[in-house]
Scaffold this active site. Structure first.
Site, PDB file in Angstrom:
ATOM      1  N   GLU A 139     -46.446 -43.226  35.403  1.00  0.00           N
ATOM      2  CA  GLU A 139     -46.992 -43.428  36.753  1.00  0.00           C
ATOM      3  C   GLU A 139     -47.277 -42.092  37.410  1.00  0.00           C
ATOM      4  OE1 GLU A 139     -43.960 -45.508  38.915  1.00  0.00           O
ATOM      5  OE2 GLU A 139     -43.905 -47.131  37.467  1.00  0.00           O
ATOM      6  N   LYS A 141     -46.801 -39.373  40.198  1.00  0.00           N
ATOM      7  CA  LYS A 141     -45.695 -39.044  41.105  1.00  0.00           C
ATOM      8  C   LYS A 141     -46.332 -38.725  42.458  1.00  0.00           C
ATOM      9  CE  LYS A 141     -41.449 -36.362  41.368  1.00  0.00           C
ATOM     10  NZ  LYS A 141     -41.578 -35.971  42.755  1.00  0.00           N
ATOM     11  N   ASP A 143     -46.721 -37.614  46.237  1.00  0.00           N
ATOM     12  CA  ASP A 143     -46.044 -36.528  46.944  1.00  0.00           C
ATOM     13  C   ASP A 143     -45.923 -36.889  48.427  1.00  0.00           C
ATOM     14  OD1 ASP A 143     -44.791 -34.174  47.270  1.00  0.00           O
ATOM     15  OD2 ASP A 143     -46.578 -32.920  47.124  1.00  0.00           O
ATOM     16  N   TYR A 250     -42.833 -48.594  43.749  1.00  0.00           N
ATOM     17  CA  TYR A 250     -42.675 -48.414  42.303  1.00  0.00           C
ATOM     18  C   TYR A 250     -41.332 -48.844  41.742  1.00  0.00           C
ATOM     19  CZ  TYR A 250     -41.151 -44.046  44.489  1.00  0.00           C
ATOM     20  OH  TYR A 250     -40.586 -43.128  45.316  1.00  0.00           O
ATOM     21  N   LYS A 337     -43.480 -32.403  36.244  1.00  0.00           N
ATOM     22  CA  LYS A 337     -44.151 -31.877  37.439  1.00  0.00           C
ATOM     23  C   LYS A 337     -45.306 -30.950  37.048  1.00  0.00           C
ATOM     24  CE  LYS A 337     -41.710 -31.171  41.059  1.00  0.00           C
ATOM     25  NZ  LYS A 337     -41.378 -31.475  42.398  1.00  0.00           N
ATOM     26  N   CYS A 431     -45.867  -0.515  65.688  1.00  0.00           N
ATOM     27  CA  CYS A 431     -46.617  -1.742  65.954  1.00  0.00           C
ATOM     28  C   CYS A 431     -48.119  -1.460  65.858  1.00  0.00           C
ATOM     29  CB  CYS A 431     -46.274  -2.282  67.344  1.00  0.00           C
ATOM     30  SG  CYS A 431     -47.274  -3.714  67.790  1.00  0.00           S
ATOM     31  N   CYS A 434     -49.615  -1.960  69.638  1.00  0.00           N
ATOM     32  CA  CYS A 434     -49.281  -1.162  70.814  1.00  0.00           C
ATOM     33  C   CYS A 434     -48.635   0.177  70.457  1.00  0.00           C
ATOM     34  CB  CYS A 434     -48.364  -1.940  71.744  1.00  0.00           C
ATOM     35  SG  CYS A 434     -46.702  -2.134  71.093  1.00  0.00           S
ATOM     36  N   CYS A 449     -41.676  -5.855  66.964  1.00  0.00           N
ATOM     37  CA  CYS A 449     -42.128  -4.899  67.964  1.00  0.00           C
ATOM     38  C   CYS A 449     -41.323  -5.193  69.230  1.00  0.00           C
ATOM     39  CB  CYS A 449     -43.626  -5.087  68.231  1.00  0.00           C
ATOM     40  SG  CYS A 449     -44.126  -4.234  69.744  1.00  0.00           S
ATOM     41  N   CYS A 455     -47.206  -5.352  74.849  1.00  0.00           N
ATOM     42  CA  CYS A 455     -47.900  -5.568  73.570  1.00  0.00           C
ATOM     43  C   CYS A 455     -48.764  -6.824  73.691  1.00  0.00           C
ATOM     44  CB  CYS A 455     -46.850  -5.697  72.465  1.00  0.00           C
ATOM     45  SG  CYS A 455     -47.550  -5.928  70.844  1.00  0.00           S
TER      46      CYS A 455
HETATM   47  S1  IVH Z   1     -39.077 -43.578  40.464  1.00  0.00           S
HETATM   48  C1  IVH Z   1     -34.207 -43.342  40.360  1.00  0.00           C
HETATM   49  N1  IVH Z   1     -41.660 -43.333  40.615  1.00  0.00           N
HETATM   50  O1  IVH Z   1     -40.051 -38.761  43.352  1.00  0.00           O
HETATM   51  C2  IVH Z   1     -35.388 -42.755  41.045  1.00  0.00           C
HETATM   52  N2  IVH Z   1     -40.332 -41.923  42.012  1.00  0.00           N
HETATM   53  O2  IVH Z   1     -37.085 -37.376  42.401  1.00  0.00           O
HETATM   54  C3  IVH Z   1     -36.556 -43.645  40.931  1.00  0.00           C
HETATM   55  N3  IVH Z   1     -41.662 -40.464  43.475  1.00  0.00           N
HETATM   56  O3  IVH Z   1     -37.221 -39.909  45.051  1.00  0.00           O
HETATM   57  C4  IVH Z   1     -37.779 -42.999  41.437  1.00  0.00           C
HETATM   58  N4  IVH Z   1     -43.637 -41.150  42.828  1.00  0.00           N
HETATM   59  O4  IVH Z   1     -39.480 -40.145  46.175  1.00  0.00           O
HETATM   60  C5  IVH Z   1     -40.472 -42.882  41.076  1.00  0.00           C
HETATM   61  N5  IVH Z   1     -43.973 -43.285  40.647  1.00  0.00           N
HETATM   62  C6  IVH Z   1     -42.799 -42.837  41.113  1.00  0.00           C
HETATM   63  C7  IVH Z   1     -42.713 -41.835  42.108  1.00  0.00           C
HETATM   64  C8  IVH Z   1     -41.452 -41.394  42.518  1.00  0.00           C
HETATM   65  C9  IVH Z   1     -42.976 -40.328  43.647  1.00  0.00           C
HETATM   66  C10 IVH Z   1     -40.637 -39.657  44.217  1.00  0.00           C
HETATM   67  C11 IVH Z   1     -39.525 -40.485  44.806  1.00  0.00           C
HETATM   68  C12 IVH Z   1     -38.277 -39.993  44.154  1.00  0.00           C
HETATM   69  C13 IVH Z   1     -38.693 -38.650  43.636  1.00  0.00           C
HETATM   70  C14 IVH Z   1     -37.981 -38.353  42.327  1.00  0.00           C
END
Ligand code: IVH
Length: 724
Positions: A139, A141, A143, A250, A337, A431, A434, A449, A455
């Site tokens: 999946e 991740k 942000d 998720y 990551k 600075c 000034c 400063c 200033c």
């Molecule tokens: S599964 C047991 N799936 O990433 C933890 N996490 O450190 C289950 N995150 O705290 C998390 N996308 O905030 C999972 N597709 C995804 C995710 C996801 C973002 C974040 C989530 C989690 C951190 C993992």
């Protein structure tokens, strides 16, 4: 019932406006107001889902708004039919609320991270060694910020942030405003379950928000993740409603789930109305996983929302149960990551910016280079230590990276390309604005400063800070006008603002009579801005908005802050050595005192507004609050003490009447209380004493405690065994 089924069938078959059905339904069946409300709610929930979850609306915005207006009208006329999960709740409320801390039924763990394909292979090998051939779900991740949603009988009951993993903040009121989070579910959902996911801010919402903040002179959010987390913690849900947050889910957590794989769980959650990423895939080998990662490392740049990696999860729940957990994370999942993008370019020169507090920030001028979709010409160098640490020299080829901040940073020098005659960088000693000799404060990495009064960027910075929305909120006086007025010698410090006349302003270029009048009106209005914001507006080093609030609540007046000793300052919440010293230094400067006296004469609020007493049942009582509480924050309890005529004391002494003690009361306080024989009350005893004012000032119900100690253990065993 038959009629309802018919309506559903009809809707699905012909994708026709549910509003019309609501009306046909009402007219045809001669139904009650309540039935119309229910039909409208159902229809609006469905249209919301189509718009936010499926991105395929079937009615126009106009039709949607018509239905919404009708529902609002009916709900206003019939408060007896109110429902916190009504689609009308999406607009949020202006009421401010603080968040209750709620214990998670199942801890919210995090994932182990890796940046290396080799480590990812090790993860796959370990699993296949233990479990044989294994299916993985890959999946994106997302942000953003993690959220746990609890549903009961298909209705959203509670939304809690991750917090420390054990307990988080109840942000339900804010979460209800997020369009893609269903307030009611459809289909074959379990009676009770938790579902977890990520609340994130799409780039479009993020850009719009920062443009608005810039125009309002407010601090910008560094990235969409901070913006999402910051928004979720807003105290007014109506603000959250306007910020365009989104949510993807998720993970389902429940005692019993009728699925044997994660994939089935995701598919089901989608049917129940949740937004589940359409980019998840089942991968059956290390090669397939690698291909997925490689694809998204590039393709993610085209996504309209931020992602920072790929999460790889074992699909089969039986395997997950056997693999189990470490103390921090599941052994059946890992996050790969993405590395932050880097670019190599030449450092041309270094500028030094002077902030309103006199802090000097070195900024690198670079040969323009393309990085993560934008051309980068400048990068922050933070301070002298950072330049020395990386041994950055003029003319060097340097790597720039977009980290969490708005401005990219230099992470490394490409030494192989360094010119033979290059010399170590010499940091400035004076600075650049000034000419004053720069100073360093103990424990501070930056140079300062010290010439506050002479200033230019400091003078202008302090004025611009003072007029900010969160401070005195003086409309119409933007940065440019402040500069113009300064050049005309009309504005040299914050007190001069209150001597400005409309005629002074009206002659300035781009400012006519009307804008001049508006500015003067806004200046006059600022005289009733509450004391805490005035204190923040003074721009004392390290005294941010929150510290100013604490100081105002603790000292009640500017005179009390001004005459406080260091020890007394340290008694206020959140005030440590650094802040206390900065406050003392500020008030030791007679120029500042002169400005303050002029502000006082102008009529600014220098005192906390007196609150109307609820009772005087605590009159003459000195009370100490200590520890953590279940139903109220410490500040709420302190406010209640004052509202009932009592006095808050920070330390236990012989004249303390009693202590209200929560969990983890400080041992020193406890010992002293015992020695002095001071009575200790629990939170509920205290509330009973003041007449049972159980409702906190958030307007929300106090948290229902779900577990007892024994149940805690059971839940944890369960988590170790079978939380999917
Ligand atoms: S599964 C047991 N799936 O990433 C933890 N996490 O450190 C289950 N995150 O705290 C998390 N996308 O905030 C999972 N597709 C995804 C995710 C996801 C973002 C974040 C989530 C989690 C951190 C993992």
């Amino acid at each position: 019932m038959i009629a309802t089924n018919f309506i559903h069938l009809f809707f699905q078959q012909f994708k026709f406006s549910l509003y019309l059905y609501a009306i046909i339904y009402k007219i045809g069946m001669g139904l009650s107001i309540y039935d119309e409300i229910v039909a409208l709610r159902e229809a609006l929930h469905e249209h919301n889902r189509r718009y936010y979850v499926e991105n395929s609306p079937v009615i126009s915005d106009y039709e949607f708004d018509q239905m919404m207006h009708r529902l609002i009208e009916l709900e206003e006329a019939h408060p007896e039919f109110a429902d916190e999960n009504s689609p009308t709740m999406r607009v949020g409320s202006d009421k401010t609320s603080e968040f209750q801390n709620v214990k998670h039924r199942y801890p919210m763990l995090s994932l182990s991270n890796t940046y290396s394909i080799e480590e990812l292979d090790e993860f796959i090998n370990r699993i296949e060694k233990e479990e044989g051939e294994t299916e993985f779900v890959c999946e994106l991740k997302f942000d953003g910020t993690a959220i746990s949603l609890t549903y009961e009988n298909g209705k959203l009951l509670r939304a809690v942030t991750r917090g420390d993993g054990e307990s988080g903040d109840d942000v339900t009121a804010n979460v209800r405003t997020i369009g893609s989070i269903p307030l009611t579910l459809t289909g074959d959902y379990p009676a009770e379950f938790e579902i977890r996911g990520e609340i994130f801010m799409p780039y479009a919402s993020f850009d719009r928000l920062n443009i608005e903040r810039e125009a309002a002179g407010e601090q910008l959010f560094a990235n969409p993740r901070n913006a999402a987390a910051g928004t979720l913690k807003q105290q007014q849900s109506s603000i959250v409603a306007k910020r365009g947050l989104d949510c993807t889910l998720y993970q389902i957590a429940s005692r019993e789930l009728p699925f044997s794989t994660h994939w089935e769980a995701l598919e089901s959650a989608r049917r129940w109305g949740f937004k589940i990423s359409e980019h998840a895939r089942i991968c059956r080998s290390a090669e397939e996983i690698r291909a997925f990662i490689e694809h998204w490392d590039t393709a993610r740049k085209e996504l309209p929302y931020p992602t920072d990696g790929i999460v790889i999860k074992v699909n089969d729940f039986a395997k997950r149960r056997r693999l189990g957990f470490t103390s921090k994370s599941p052994r059946w999942a890992v996050a790969y990551k993405f590395k932050a993008e880097q670019a190599l370019t030449r450092l041309v020169s270094v500028d030094f910016q002077v902030g309103r507090t006199g802090a000097i920030t070195p900024v690198a001028n670079l040969e323009p280079v393309l990085l993560a979709g934008t051309v980068v010409k400048r990068a922050t160098l933070h301070n002298a230590e950072q330049i020395e640490l990386l041994d950055i020299r003029l003319g060097d080829m340097v790597y720039v990276e977009k980290g969490g901040e708005i401005i990219p940073k230099i992470t490394e020098v490409e030494l192989s390309e360094r010119k033979a005659d290059s010399k170590p960088f010499e940091y400035i000693t004076e600075c650049p604005e000034c000419g004053a000799k720069l100073v360093r404060y103990e424990g501070e990495a930056k140079h300062y400063c010290p010439n506050q009064g002479g200033c230019r960027p400091q003078i202008l910075g302090r004025i611009v800070h003072f007029i900010r929305r969160k401070a005195l909120d003086i409309d119409g006086l933007g940065t440019e006008t402040v500069e113009l007025l300064h050049e005309s010698n009309l504005l040299n410090n914050i007190a001069d603002i209150y001597d400005l006349k409309a005629v002074d302003l009206a002659v300035l270029p781009r400012l006519g009579e009307k804008s001049a009048d508006n500015i003067i009106r806004s200046i006059n209005a600022s005289k009733s801005v509450p004391f805490a914001r005035v204190l923040f507006g003074l721009g004392i080093r390290f005294v941010g908005e929150t510290t100013a609030k604490y100081l105002a609540a603790h000292f009640k007046s500017l005179d009390a802050v001004m005459s406080a000793s260091k020890e007394q300052l340290l008694e206020a919440e959140e005030v440590g050595d650094k802040i206390a010293d900065a406050i003392l230094e500020y008030f030791a400067d007679e120029n500042n005192i002169a400005i303050i006296e002029r502000l006082r004469a102008a009529g600014l609020q220098f005192e906390e507004e007196a609150k109307e007493l609820h009772s005087n049942c605590l009159e003459g009582k000195s009370i100490v609050i200590s520890g953590k509480f279940l139903d109220h924050s410490r500040d709420e309890l302190k406010e209640l003490i004052e509202l009932h005529g009592g006095k808050n004391q920070s330390g236990v002494s012989a004249n303390t009447d009693f202590i209200v003690a929560g969990e983890n009361m400080g041992p020193a306080k406890l010992q002293k209380a015992e020695k002095l024989g001071v009575k200790i009350l629990s939170e509920s005893e205290f509330i009973a004493l003041i007449g049972g004012e159980l409702q906190n000032n958030t307007g929300q119900n106090p948290v229902t405690k779900v577990e007892t100690k024994n149940e805690d253990k059971k839940e944890n065993d369960f988590v170790q065994g079978s939380l999917f």
